[in-house]
Design an enzyme around this catalytic site. Structure first.
Site, mmCIF file in Angstrom:
data_model
loop_
_atom_site.group_PDB
_atom_site.id
_atom_site.type_symbol
_atom_site.label_atom_id
_atom_site.label_comp_id
_atom_site.label_asym_id
_atom_site.label_seq_id
_atom_site.Cartn_x
_atom_site.Cartn_y
_atom_site.Cartn_z
ATOM 1 N N LYS A 209 61.721 -116.436 7.524
ATOM 2 C CA LYS A 209 62.521 -115.574 8.402
ATOM 3 C C LYS A 209 63.452 -116.412 9.270
ATOM 4 O O LYS A 209 64.165 -115.902 10.128
ATOM 5 C CB LYS A 209 61.616 -114.740 9.314
ATOM 6 C CG LYS A 209 60.886 -113.618 8.626
ATOM 7 C CD LYS A 209 60.397 -112.569 9.635
ATOM 8 C CE LYS A 209 59.214 -112.974 10.419
ATOM 9 N NZ LYS A 209 58.664 -111.881 11.253
ATOM 10 N N LYS B 32 62.400 -118.441 11.519
ATOM 11 C CA LYS B 32 61.790 -118.489 12.852
ATOM 12 C C LYS B 32 60.742 -119.596 12.884
ATOM 13 O O LYS B 32 60.116 -119.898 11.875
ATOM 14 C CB LYS B 32 61.050 -117.166 13.137
ATOM 15 C CG LYS B 32 61.905 -115.974 13.455
ATOM 16 C CD LYS B 32 60.980 -114.782 13.784
ATOM 17 C CE LYS B 32 61.597 -113.876 14.805
ATOM 18 N NZ LYS B 32 60.717 -112.807 15.262
HETATM 19 N N1 C2G Z 1 60.038 -105.560 20.002
HETATM 20 C C1 C2G Z 1 60.340 -104.563 20.927
HETATM 21 N N2 C2G Z 1 60.947 -104.899 22.080
HETATM 22 C C2 C2G Z 1 61.259 -106.200 22.347
HETATM 23 C C3 C2G Z 1 60.946 -107.211 21.424
HETATM 24 C C4 C2G Z 1 60.319 -106.865 20.233
HETATM 25 O O1 C2G Z 1 60.057 -103.366 20.704
HETATM 26 N N3 C2G Z 1 61.863 -106.486 23.530
HETATM 27 C C5 C2G Z 1 59.390 -105.145 18.749
HETATM 28 C C6 C2G Z 1 60.229 -105.455 17.517
HETATM 29 O O2 C2G Z 1 61.193 -104.428 17.304
HETATM 30 C C7 C2G Z 1 59.170 -105.476 16.417
HETATM 31 C C8 C2G Z 1 57.935 -106.003 17.170
HETATM 32 O O3 C2G Z 1 58.185 -105.867 18.580
HETATM 33 O O4 C2G Z 1 58.903 -104.148 15.954
HETATM 34 C C9 C2G Z 1 57.660 -107.454 16.862
HETATM 35 O O5 C2G Z 1 58.843 -108.185 17.161
HETATM 36 P P1 C2G Z 1 58.972 -109.674 16.533
HETATM 37 O O6 C2G Z 1 57.723 -110.432 16.816
HETATM 38 O O7 C2G Z 1 60.291 -110.232 16.970
HETATM 39 O O8 C2G Z 1 58.967 -109.368 14.980
HETATM 40 P P2 C2G Z 1 60.186 -109.505 13.939
HETATM 41 O O9 C2G Z 1 60.723 -110.868 13.968
HETATM 42 O O10 C2G Z 1 61.071 -108.355 14.201
HETATM 43 O O11 C2G Z 1 59.402 -109.378 12.553
HETATM 44 O O12 C2G Z 1 58.498 -107.616 8.272
HETATM 45 C C10 C2G Z 1 58.976 -107.334 9.570
HETATM 46 C C11 C2G Z 1 59.035 -108.593 10.399
HETATM 47 O O13 C2G Z 1 57.813 -109.310 10.371
HETATM 48 C C12 C2G Z 1 59.363 -108.208 11.841
#
Ligand code: C2G
Length: 134
Positions: free
Chosen positions: A44, A46
């Protein structure tokens, strides 16, 4: 029993993560969180501060979370939904539309993100260098 599933890295756990986990759990009775492995995070683009094991341990300590599974690739979601008898898939609205293919297997809900917080913002504010994280 209504089962809900959501996916993410959940690094440097913050209130945005807690808000979506609470709201996802409110949609059913049992919440499965599929957390990205360190290898999948590399795919990803990351690099999580906490290891997969630590992120898993932290998520398992949250009262809204019933089960934590590893996310190894982009392709596992249909199998995850089918194998776990999931009723509802939930993600933040930054993913709106991206997982609509799951509508053939379960309800798909995108929830508003929590404004003003992100793992990237934490790293940048601390001068750690944010960049790839949302
Ligand atoms: N999230 C949120 N508000 C934020 C930050 C994150 O609602 N201020 C939500 C994101 O939309 C996501 C969840 O928290 O639904 C996890 O965010 P991340 O850890 O950044 O995950 P991501 O990189 O979006 O990975 O297959 C899908 C991926 O694994 C998603």
């Amino acid at each position: 029993m209504k089962k809900v599933i959501t996916y993410g890295t959940f690094d440097l756990l913050h209130v945005g993560h807690i808000n979506i986990l609470r709201r996802a759990k409110e949609l059913g009775d049992y919440l499965i969180v599929v957390v990205s492995t360190d290898e999948f995070n590399a795919l990803k683009g990351k690099k999580a501060y906490y290891s997969y094991e630590d992120r898993k341990t932290i998520l398992e300590a949250i009262k809204y979370v019933d089960e934590v599974l590893p996310e190894n690739n982009w392709e596992q979601k249909i199998d995850d939904v089918k194998n776990n008898n999931v009723d509802t898939f939930v993600m933040g609205h930054d993913w709106t539309g991206k997982f609509d293919f799951l509508k053939d297997y379960c309800e798909v809900i995108y929830l508003p993100r929590t404004e003003g917080i992100s793992t990237t913002k934490i790293k940048e504010d601390l001068g750690i260098g944010g960049g790839e994280e949302k």
